[in-house]
Design a protein around this motif. Structure first.
Motif, PDB file in Angstrom:
ATOM      1  N   LEU A   1      65.115 -46.781 -65.728  1.00 48.73           N
ATOM      2  CA  LEU A   1      65.892 -45.671 -66.282  1.00 48.73           C
ATOM      3  C   LEU A   1      65.527 -44.341 -65.618  1.00 48.73           C
ATOM      4  CD1 LEU A   1      68.030 -45.552 -68.561  1.00 48.73           C
ATOM      5  CD2 LEU A   1      66.211 -44.806 -70.103  1.00 48.73           C
ATOM      6  N   SER A   2      64.526 -44.364 -64.742  1.00 49.67           N
ATOM      7  CA  SER A   2      64.024 -43.123 -64.150  1.00 49.67           C
ATOM      8  C   SER A   2      64.847 -42.640 -62.961  1.00 49.67           C
ATOM      9  CB  SER A   2      62.563 -43.310 -63.714  1.00 49.67           C
ATOM     10  OG  SER A   2      62.465 -44.264 -62.657  1.00 49.67           O
ATOM     11  N   LEU A   3      65.801 -43.444 -62.506  1.00 50.00           N
ATOM     12  CA  LEU A   3      66.620 -43.062 -61.368  1.00 50.00           C
ATOM     13  C   LEU A   3      67.706 -42.065 -61.779  1.00 50.00           C
ATOM     14  CD1 LEU A   3      67.131 -46.507 -59.613  1.00 50.00           C
ATOM     15  CD2 LEU A   3      65.594 -44.674 -58.930  1.00 50.00           C
ATOM     16  N   LYS A   4      68.058 -41.210 -60.855  1.00 48.51           N
ATOM     17  CA  LYS A   4      69.117 -40.229 -61.088  1.00 48.51           C
ATOM     18  C   LYS A   4      70.453 -40.930 -61.341  1.00 48.51           C
ATOM     19  CE  LYS A   4      71.121 -36.107 -58.906  1.00 48.51           C
ATOM     20  NZ  LYS A   4      71.115 -35.257 -57.691  1.00 48.51           N
ATOM     21  N   ASN A   5      71.227 -40.411 -62.301  1.00 49.85           N
ATOM     22  CA  ASN A   5      72.565 -40.911 -62.641  1.00 49.85           C
ATOM     23  C   ASN A   5      72.558 -42.309 -63.258  1.00 49.85           C
ATOM     24  OD1 ASN A   5      73.807 -38.546 -61.655  1.00 49.85           O
ATOM     25  ND2 ASN A   5      73.791 -39.370 -59.563  1.00 49.85           N
ATOM     26  N   ILE A   6      71.417 -42.758 -63.771  1.00 48.56           N
ATOM     27  CA  ILE A   6      71.346 -44.050 -64.458  1.00 48.56           C
ATOM     28  C   ILE A   6      71.223 -43.807 -65.959  1.00 48.56           C
ATOM     29  CG2 ILE A   6      69.971 -46.143 -64.795  1.00 48.56           C
ATOM     30  CD1 ILE A   6      71.593 -46.065 -62.185  1.00 48.56           C
ATOM     31  N   ASP A   7      72.102 -44.464 -66.736  1.00 44.30           N
ATOM     32  CA  ASP A   7      72.135 -44.277 -68.190  1.00 44.30           C
ATOM     33  C   ASP A   7      71.665 -45.505 -68.963  1.00 44.30           C
ATOM     34  OD1 ASP A   7      73.222 -41.666 -68.024  1.00 44.30           O
ATOM     35  OD2 ASP A   7      75.211 -42.532 -67.664  1.00 44.30           O
ATOM     36  N   PHE A   8      71.576 -46.652 -68.296  1.00 47.84           N
ATOM     37  CA  PHE A   8      71.273 -47.903 -69.005  1.00 47.84           C
ATOM     38  C   PHE A   8      70.480 -48.809 -68.067  1.00 47.84           C
ATOM     39  CE2 PHE A   8      73.108 -52.075 -70.791  1.00 47.84           C
ATOM     40  CZ  PHE A   8      72.157 -52.135 -71.810  1.00 47.84           C
ATOM     41  N   THR A   9      69.478 -49.493 -68.617  1.00 49.92           N
ATOM     42  CA  THR A   9      68.684 -50.414 -67.808  1.00 49.92           C
ATOM     43  C   THR A   9      68.214 -51.590 -68.639  1.00 49.92           C
ATOM     44  OG1 THR A   9      66.878 -50.534 -66.184  1.00 49.92           O
ATOM     45  CG2 THR A   9      66.412 -49.369 -68.230  1.00 49.92           C
ATOM     46  N   ALA A  10      67.848 -52.662 -67.952  1.00 50.61           N
ATOM     47  CA  ALA A  10      67.331 -53.861 -68.621  1.00 50.61           C
ATOM     48  C   ALA A  10      66.304 -54.529 -67.726  1.00 50.61           C
ATOM     49  CB  ALA A  10      68.469 -54.837 -68.926  1.00 50.61           C
ATOM     50  N   ILE A  11      65.374 -55.234 -68.354  1.00 52.52           N
ATOM     51  CA  ILE A  11      64.461 -56.090 -67.600  1.00 52.52           C
ATOM     52  C   ILE A  11      64.490 -57.474 -68.239  1.00 52.52           C
ATOM     53  CG2 ILE A  11      62.402 -55.384 -68.920  1.00 52.52           C
ATOM     54  CD1 ILE A  11      60.837 -55.721 -66.252  1.00 52.52           C
ATOM     55  N   PHE A  12      64.607 -58.484 -67.391  1.00 56.27           N
ATOM     56  CA  PHE A  12      64.696 -59.883 -67.826  1.00 56.27           C
ATOM     57  C   PHE A  12      63.383 -60.572 -67.464  1.00 56.27           C
ATOM     58  CE2 PHE A  12      68.846 -58.219 -66.999  1.00 56.27           C
ATOM     59  CZ  PHE A  12      69.661 -58.735 -67.993  1.00 56.27           C
ATOM     60  N   ILE A  13      62.674 -61.052 -68.468  1.00 62.17           N
ATOM     61  CA  ILE A  13      61.347 -61.629 -68.259  1.00 62.17           C
ATOM     62  C   ILE A  13      61.312 -63.057 -68.793  1.00 62.17           C
ATOM     63  CG2 ILE A  13      58.876 -61.381 -68.706  1.00 62.17           C
ATOM     64  CD1 ILE A  13      59.420 -58.390 -69.239  1.00 62.17           C
ATOM     65  N   GLU A  14      61.055 -63.989 -67.892  1.00 64.01           N
ATOM     66  CA  GLU A  14      60.973 -65.394 -68.273  1.00 64.01           C
ATOM     67  C   GLU A  14      59.704 -65.623 -69.092  1.00 64.01           C
ATOM     68  OE1 GLU A  14      62.211 -69.511 -65.970  1.00 64.01           O
ATOM     69  OE2 GLU A  14      61.177 -67.935 -64.880  1.00 64.01           O
ATOM     70  N   ASP A  15      59.846 -66.266 -70.245  1.00 61.89           N
ATOM     71  CA  ASP A  15      58.704 -66.490 -71.133  1.00 61.89           C
ATOM     72  C   ASP A  15      57.684 -67.417 -70.486  1.00 61.89           C
ATOM     73  OD1 ASP A  15      57.228 -67.864 -73.514  1.00 61.89           O
ATOM     74  OD2 ASP A  15      58.191 -66.112 -74.383  1.00 61.89           O
ATOM     75  N   VAL A  16      56.412 -67.026 -70.563  1.00 63.30           N
ATOM     76  CA  VAL A  16      55.347 -67.813 -69.951  1.00 63.30           C
ATOM     77  C   VAL A  16      55.061 -69.085 -70.741  1.00 63.30           C
ATOM     78  CG1 VAL A  16      52.874 -67.811 -69.400  1.00 63.30           C
ATOM     79  CG2 VAL A  16      54.266 -65.826 -68.838  1.00 63.30           C
ATOM     80  N   ASP A  17      55.248 -69.041 -72.055  1.00 60.20           N
ATOM     81  CA  ASP A  17      54.844 -70.151 -72.925  1.00 60.20           C
ATOM     82  C   ASP A  17      55.978 -71.110 -73.271  1.00 60.20           C
ATOM     83  OD1 ASP A  17      52.154 -69.168 -73.178  1.00 60.20           O
ATOM     84  OD2 ASP A  17      52.961 -67.611 -74.499  1.00 60.20           O
ATOM     85  N   GLU A  18      57.208 -70.627 -73.308  1.00 58.59           N
ATOM     86  CA  GLU A  18      58.331 -71.467 -73.709  1.00 58.59           C
ATOM     87  C   GLU A  18      59.277 -71.718 -72.541  1.00 58.59           C
ATOM     88  OE1 GLU A  18      60.144 -70.858 -77.662  1.00 58.59           O
ATOM     89  OE2 GLU A  18      58.919 -69.042 -77.761  1.00 58.59           O
ATOM     90  N   GLU A  19      59.857 -72.904 -72.509  1.00 59.75           N
ATOM     91  CA  GLU A  19      60.788 -73.264 -71.446  1.00 59.75           C
ATOM     92  C   GLU A  19      62.160 -72.642 -71.703  1.00 59.75           C
ATOM     93  OE1 GLU A  19      60.391 -74.992 -68.591  1.00 59.75           O
ATOM     94  OE2 GLU A  19      58.245 -75.011 -69.023  1.00 59.75           O
ATOM     95  N   LYS A  20      62.750 -72.111 -70.642  1.00 56.42           N
ATOM     96  CA  LYS A  20      64.117 -71.598 -70.658  1.00 56.42           C
ATOM     97  C   LYS A  20      64.360 -70.554 -71.744  1.00 56.42           C
ATOM     98  CE  LYS A  20      66.474 -75.284 -68.214  1.00 56.42           C
ATOM     99  NZ  LYS A  20      67.638 -76.178 -68.173  1.00 56.42           N
ATOM    100  N   ILE A  21      63.369 -69.686 -71.937  1.00 54.98           N
ATOM    101  CA  ILE A  21      63.537 -68.533 -72.819  1.00 54.98           C
ATOM    102  C   ILE A  21      63.336 -67.273 -71.982  1.00 54.98           C
ATOM    103  CG2 ILE A  21      62.613 -67.240 -74.777  1.00 54.98           C
ATOM    104  CD1 ILE A  21      64.108 -69.688 -75.665  1.00 54.98           C
ATOM    105  N   VAL A  22      64.324 -66.406 -72.006  1.00 52.18           N
ATOM    106  CA  VAL A  22      64.248 -65.138 -71.274  1.00 52.18           C
ATOM    107  C   VAL A  22      64.241 -64.000 -72.288  1.00 52.18           C
ATOM    108  CG1 VAL A  22      65.335 -63.645 -69.556  1.00 52.18           C
ATOM    109  CG2 VAL A  22      65.528 -66.136 -69.347  1.00 52.18           C
ATOM    110  N   LYS A  23      63.184 -63.206 -72.244  1.00 50.92           N
ATOM    111  CA  LYS A  23      63.096 -62.030 -73.110  1.00 50.92           C
ATOM    112  C   LYS A  23      63.633 -60.815 -72.360  1.00 50.92           C
ATOM    113  CE  LYS A  23      59.156 -63.822 -75.697  1.00 50.92           C
ATOM    114  NZ  LYS A  23      57.727 -63.654 -76.055  1.00 50.92           N
ATOM    115  N   ILE A  24      64.400 -60.005 -73.063  1.00 46.42           N
ATOM    116  CA  ILE A  24      65.081 -58.888 -72.419  1.00 46.42           C
ATOM    117  C   ILE A  24      64.782 -57.594 -73.160  1.00 46.42           C
ATOM    118  CG2 ILE A  24      67.293 -58.088 -71.502  1.00 46.42           C
ATOM    119  CD1 ILE A  24      68.314 -60.998 -72.344  1.00 46.42           C
ATOM    120  N   SER A  25      64.425 -56.563 -72.408  1.00 40.88           N
ATOM    121  CA  SER A  25      64.260 -55.225 -72.974  1.00 40.88           C
ATOM    122  C   SER A  25      65.342 -54.318 -72.404  1.00 40.88           C
ATOM    123  CB  SER A  25      62.884 -54.654 -72.625  1.00 40.88           C
ATOM    124  OG  SER A  25      61.868 -55.361 -73.303  1.00 40.88           O
TER     125      SER A  25
END
Length: 334
Positions: A260-284
């Motif tokens: 979100l720190s870039l100029k002219n950016i209003d929305f951001t996300a990060i997709f993080i694959e769960d280390v403990d569970e299979e095929k679970i992606v946590k998103i912020s």
């Protein structure tokens, strides 16, 4: 709030055995509010105990009273026994018992009064007394307001103040989000007059990184993509990347903000694959201005949170989650 305060005062005048709990993967606001309330209840001569569903990040270990926290998934029998004997359970920084996993089942299966103190949208109806104020910047700020109305404000000492400041700072992105107002700063002034070392707290949280976190930050930044037409960025982290970097709990905390720190950016996300569970992606998700990322998270990723800070989850691969994200941007009313 006044009527609920009176209810709470009556409850605390009669009850002695109190459990304080919070959500899975406790963050600064969760730990700070729990410990602030713990120290306050001890001053009222209550038998209080903090139980968290799982381990908090190591960078919170310095918080006053942190060593006294009982971790549910490491001490289940002891925790169950304490819950069974409790008169009152405070649930902090969440508004649905699903948010504290197996611990939620224990809370729901015993005969005790439940008090919810939270600032997230759309609370479920499980508590006997509910303090739900989504416009307040953090649960720690709400704890301050409740303590102030329950008792003598001078009971708020340096330890309580430090815990409250911790949660207020971390849940507002160091006081940059829209929920911060003049009253928030008035509270901060009071806390600092109580001896809070704001510089030390900041350094403990943001300048005490593991080497693994720096490596993971590099991987995240290297993955950053820009969607110009939507003023949006996103980053990805795979399970193997995390493991090979020596991942420790808390290493990905706050990384989403870089997008979100870039100029002219209003929305951001990060997709993080769960280390403990299979095929679970946590998103912020994070956003600026009026973009309601909590509504976006709720509509497309079974999540929620606040207008400018939210989270969600996807069952599948990181690549599939990103594709859904891109399509969802076209279907969301900005």
């Amino acid at each position: 709030m006044l009527e609920k305060i009176q209810e709470l005062k009556k409850l605390l005048s009669r009850k002695k055995n109190i459990i304080i709990t919070t959500h899975i993967n406790p963050d600064g606001d969760a730990v700070g509010s729990s410990l602030a309330l713990y120290h306050f209840l001890k001053k009222l001569h209550k038998n209080a105990k903090v139980i968290t569903p799982n381990q908090h990040p190591a960078f919170l270990n310095w918080a006053p009273g942190c060593s006294k926290i009982l971790i549910f998934d490491k001490n289940k029998e002891k925790a169950k026994s304490l819950i069974a004997k409790s008169d009152v359970i405070f649930t902090l920084d969440f508004n649905d018992l699903k948010r504290c996993g197996d611990l939620g089942e224990q809370i729901n299966s015993n005969k005790h009064k439940i008090v919810m103190i939270d600032h997230h949208q759309s609370p479920s109806d499980y508590a006997n007394i509910t303090f739900s104020y989504p416009k307040i910047s953090s649960t720690c700020e709400l704890i301050f307001k409740i303590i102030k109305r329950i008792s003598d404000i001078n009971l708020i000492d340096k330890d309580i103040s430090t815990c409250i400041y911790l949660g207020m700072m971390t849940d507002t992105g160091s006081f940059q989000y829209n929920g911060v107002n003049s009253e928030t700063h008035s509270i901060l002034s009071f806390l600092m007059d109580k001896g809070v070392d704001h510089s030390k707290i900041y350094n403990n949280i943001y300048n005490s990184n593991n080497l693994s976190r720096i490596r993971i930050l590099g991987l995240a930044l290297n993955s950053l993509k820009i969607i110009k037409e939507a003023n949006t960025t996103y980053m990805t982290l795979g399970k193997n990347q995390l493991i090979n970097s020596g991942y420790k709990k808390g290493d990905t905390e706050g990384l989403v903000n870089y997008g979100l720190s870039l100029k002219n950016i209003d929305f951001t996300a990060i997709f993080i694959e769960d280390v403990d569970e299979e095929k679970i992606v946590k998103i912020s998700f994070r956003s600026k201005s009026m973009f309601q990322c909590d509504e976006f998270a709720k509509k497309f990723f079974n999540g929620g949170g606040h207008k400018n800070a939210a989270g969600g989850k996807y069952v599948g691969t990181v690549d599939d989650a990103v594709e859904r994200f891109k399509k969802s941007l076209n279907n969301f009313n900005f």
